[in-house]
Motif scaffolding. Structure first.
Motif, PDB file in Angstrom:
ATOM      1  N   MET A   1     -27.167 -20.363  33.721  1.00 47.22           N
ATOM      2  CA  MET A   1     -27.413 -20.244  35.158  1.00 47.22           C
ATOM      3  C   MET A   1     -27.924 -18.841  35.463  1.00 47.22           C
ATOM      4  SD  MET A   1     -24.983 -21.144  38.375  1.00 47.22           S
ATOM      5  CE  MET A   1     -23.754 -19.914  38.111  1.00 47.22           C
ATOM      6  N   THR A   2     -28.894 -18.763  36.345  1.00 48.00           N
ATOM      7  CA  THR A   2     -29.472 -17.491  36.755  1.00 48.00           C
ATOM      8  C   THR A   2     -28.968 -17.133  38.146  1.00 48.00           C
ATOM      9  OG1 THR A   2     -31.479 -17.894  35.476  1.00 48.00           O
ATOM     10  CG2 THR A   2     -31.652 -16.314  37.277  1.00 48.00           C
ATOM     11  N   SER A   3     -28.529 -15.901  38.292  1.00 44.01           N
ATOM     12  CA  SER A   3     -28.179 -15.384  39.612  1.00 44.01           C
ATOM     13  C   SER A   3     -29.369 -14.582  40.122  1.00 44.01           C
ATOM     14  CB  SER A   3     -26.945 -14.485  39.516  1.00 44.01           C
ATOM     15  OG  SER A   3     -26.724 -13.849  40.755  1.00 44.01           O
ATOM     16  N   VAL A   4     -29.848 -14.937  41.314  1.00 39.58           N
ATOM     17  CA  VAL A   4     -30.989 -14.247  41.911  1.00 39.58           C
ATOM     18  C   VAL A   4     -30.468 -13.381  43.051  1.00 39.58           C
ATOM     19  CG1 VAL A   4     -33.194 -14.540  43.110  1.00 39.58           C
ATOM     20  CG2 VAL A   4     -32.555 -16.119  41.261  1.00 39.58           C
ATOM     21  N   THR A   5     -30.812 -12.093  42.992  1.00 40.84           N
ATOM     22  CA  THR A   5     -30.306 -11.151  43.987  1.00 40.84           C
ATOM     23  C   THR A   5     -31.428 -10.667  44.898  1.00 40.84           C
ATOM     24  OG1 THR A   5     -30.530  -9.341  42.393  1.00 40.84           O
ATOM     25  CG2 THR A   5     -28.360 -10.397  42.554  1.00 40.84           C
ATOM     26  N   SER A   6     -31.033 -10.110  46.014  1.00 43.23           N
ATOM     27  CA  SER A   6     -32.007  -9.690  47.018  1.00 43.23           C
ATOM     28  C   SER A   6     -32.830  -8.497  46.537  1.00 43.23           C
ATOM     29  CB  SER A   6     -31.308  -9.334  48.327  1.00 43.23           C
ATOM     30  OG  SER A   6     -32.293  -9.026  49.303  1.00 43.23           O
ATOM     31  N   PRO A   7     -34.157  -8.596  46.683  1.00 44.73           N
ATOM     32  CA  PRO A   7     -35.013  -7.469  46.334  1.00 44.73           C
ATOM     33  C   PRO A   7     -35.070  -6.400  47.423  1.00 44.73           C
ATOM     34  CG  PRO A   7     -36.344  -9.332  47.006  1.00 44.73           C
ATOM     35  CD  PRO A   7     -34.920  -9.799  47.031  1.00 44.73           C
ATOM     36  N   LEU A   8     -34.459  -6.687  48.580  1.00 42.91           N
ATOM     37  CA  LEU A   8     -34.581  -5.802  49.745  1.00 42.91           C
ATOM     38  C   LEU A   8     -33.317  -5.848  50.592  1.00 42.91           C
ATOM     39  CD1 LEU A   8     -37.948  -7.365  50.785  1.00 42.91           C
ATOM     40  CD2 LEU A   8     -37.745  -4.993  50.051  1.00 42.91           C
ATOM     41  N   ALA A   9     -33.145  -4.815  51.390  1.00 43.27           N
ATOM     42  CA  ALA A   9     -32.104  -4.836  52.411  1.00 43.27           C
ATOM     43  C   ALA A   9     -32.690  -5.423  53.689  1.00 43.27           C
ATOM     44  CB  ALA A   9     -31.596  -3.415  52.679  1.00 43.27           C
ATOM     45  N   GLY A  10     -31.884  -6.198  54.387  1.00 41.29           N
ATOM     46  CA  GLY A  10     -32.349  -6.797  55.635  1.00 41.29           C
ATOM     47  C   GLY A  10     -31.443  -7.933  56.044  1.00 41.29           C
ATOM     48  N   ARG A  11     -32.042  -8.942  56.678  1.00 38.98           N
ATOM     49  CA  ARG A  11     -31.289 -10.099  57.148  1.00 38.98           C
ATOM     50  C   ARG A  11     -31.859 -11.344  56.475  1.00 38.98           C
ATOM     51  NH1 ARG A  11     -32.290 -13.496  61.306  1.00 38.98           N
ATOM     52  NH2 ARG A  11     -34.038 -12.210  61.962  1.00 38.98           N
ATOM     53  N   ALA A  12     -30.976 -12.105  55.836  1.00 33.89           N
ATOM     54  CA  ALA A  12     -31.412 -13.346  55.203  1.00 33.89           C
ATOM     55  C   ALA A  12     -31.747 -14.387  56.271  1.00 33.89           C
ATOM     56  CB  ALA A  12     -30.320 -13.877  54.284  1.00 33.89           C
ATOM     57  N   ILE A  13     -32.829 -15.133  56.023  1.00 30.05           N
ATOM     58  CA  ILE A  13     -33.205 -16.245  56.908  1.00 30.05           C
ATOM     59  C   ILE A  13     -33.595 -17.435  56.033  1.00 30.05           C
ATOM     60  CG2 ILE A  13     -33.985 -14.720  58.778  1.00 30.05           C
ATOM     61  CD1 ILE A  13     -36.878 -15.491  58.005  1.00 30.05           C
ATOM     62  N   ALA A  14     -33.508 -18.606  56.597  1.00 26.93           N
ATOM     63  CA  ALA A  14     -33.875 -19.816  55.857  1.00 26.93           C
ATOM     64  C   ALA A  14     -35.374 -19.823  55.577  1.00 26.93           C
ATOM     65  CB  ALA A  14     -33.478 -21.049  56.666  1.00 26.93           C
ATOM     66  N   LEU A  15     -35.749 -20.317  54.410  1.00 30.10           N
ATOM     67  CA  LEU A  15     -37.164 -20.433  54.064  1.00 30.10           C
ATOM     68  C   LEU A  15     -37.904 -21.261  55.115  1.00 30.10           C
ATOM     69  CD1 LEU A  15     -38.718 -19.250  51.689  1.00 30.10           C
ATOM     70  CD2 LEU A  15     -38.466 -21.435  50.526  1.00 30.10           C
ATOM     71  N   ALA A  16     -37.229 -22.258  55.673  1.00 27.98           N
ATOM     72  CA  ALA A  16     -37.850 -23.110  56.698  1.00 27.98           C
ATOM     73  C   ALA A  16     -38.267 -22.317  57.937  1.00 27.98           C
ATOM     74  CB  ALA A  16     -36.887 -24.219  57.099  1.00 27.98           C
ATOM     75  N   ASP A  17     -37.670 -21.119  58.131  1.00 27.02           N
ATOM     76  CA  ASP A  17     -37.988 -20.290  59.300  1.00 27.02           C
ATOM     77  C   ASP A  17     -39.070 -19.252  59.035  1.00 27.02           C
ATOM     78  OD1 ASP A  17     -36.082 -21.679  60.767  1.00 27.02           O
ATOM     79  OD2 ASP A  17     -34.485 -20.269  60.262  1.00 27.02           O
ATOM     80  N   VAL A  18     -39.635 -19.253  57.835  1.00 28.22           N
ATOM     81  CA  VAL A  18     -40.705 -18.309  57.500  1.00 28.22           C
ATOM     82  C   VAL A  18     -41.979 -18.735  58.233  1.00 28.22           C
ATOM     83  CG1 VAL A  18     -42.169 -17.450  55.618  1.00 28.22           C
ATOM     84  CG2 VAL A  18     -39.693 -17.698  55.277  1.00 28.22           C
ATOM     85  N   PRO A  19     -42.686 -17.779  58.878  1.00 29.77           N
ATOM     86  CA  PRO A  19     -43.874 -18.133  59.672  1.00 29.77           C
ATOM     87  C   PRO A  19     -45.123 -18.383  58.817  1.00 29.77           C
ATOM     88  CG  PRO A  19     -43.480 -15.781  59.816  1.00 29.77           C
ATOM     89  CD  PRO A  19     -42.342 -16.357  59.008  1.00 29.77           C
ATOM     90  N   ASP A  20     -44.983 -19.264  57.830  1.00 27.74           N
ATOM     91  CA  ASP A  20     -46.099 -19.632  56.974  1.00 27.74           C
ATOM     92  C   ASP A  20     -45.787 -21.011  56.406  1.00 27.74           C
ATOM     93  OD1 ASP A  20     -47.294 -19.961  54.174  1.00 27.74           O
ATOM     94  OD2 ASP A  20     -48.404 -18.214  54.900  1.00 27.74           O
ATOM     95  N   PRO A  21     -46.666 -22.001  56.624  1.00 25.47           N
ATOM     96  CA  PRO A  21     -46.353 -23.375  56.221  1.00 25.47           C
ATOM     97  C   PRO A  21     -46.199 -23.554  54.709  1.00 25.47           C
ATOM     98  CG  PRO A  21     -48.629 -23.223  56.999  1.00 25.47           C
ATOM     99  CD  PRO A  21     -47.964 -21.912  57.309  1.00 25.47           C
TER     100      PRO A  21
END
Length: 149
Positions: A1-21
């Protein structure tokens, strides 16, 4: 199993909320996104692995299990032609989780009319192969975003 960590500091949001289809529709793959702090910073590797793709606005690191993780710095930032981004490593380099890959300024990206939101995507994965997905709340670089089975 791979653990993926944040590349940046900020606020996590759902991929569905990204402003790009392409990202919000998970066409590239499942994952999450980070709305980064608006300060010049370094985007770091979300896994230990080899950098197989490297552009000023995006990079892919593949881990020892063959899992490729895409970090895309902002939306439509390819149109900036690298302006405001500084590559800190080279394609083909072996990197450790948390190692700096690209220096950039999310506020400058936003000032040029682009979204600074950063999708973090499990390439060629299925949604049900990801667990412990973080889609809200504050994160620091290095905090867990998801596990990949």
């Amino acid at each position: 199993m791979t653990s993926v960590t944040s590349p940046l500091a900020g606020r996590a949001i759902a991929l569905a909320d990204v402003p790009d289809p392409v990202f919000s529709g998970a066409m590239v793959g499942p994952g999450t996104a980070i709305d980064p702090e608006r300060v010049a910073s370094e985007a770091v590797s979300p896994v230990d692995g080899i950098v197989v793709s490297l552009h000023p606005h995006a990079f892919v690191v593949v881990d020892s299990e063959g899992h490729g993780v895409l970090t895309h710095l902002g939306i439509d930032t390819v149109q900036l032609n690298g302006e405001g981004f500084e590559l800190l490593i080279n394609k083909g380099d072996t990197v450790s989780r948390g190692q700096a890959i690209v220096r950039w300024d999310p506020a400058a990206v936003e000032a040029q009319g682009k979204s600074p939101i950063c999708p973090v995507v499990a390439l060629e994965a299925t949604a049900d192969s990801l667990g412990d997905l973080v889609e809200d709340g504050d994160v620091k670089a290095g905090d867990s975003l998801f596990s990949w089975r």
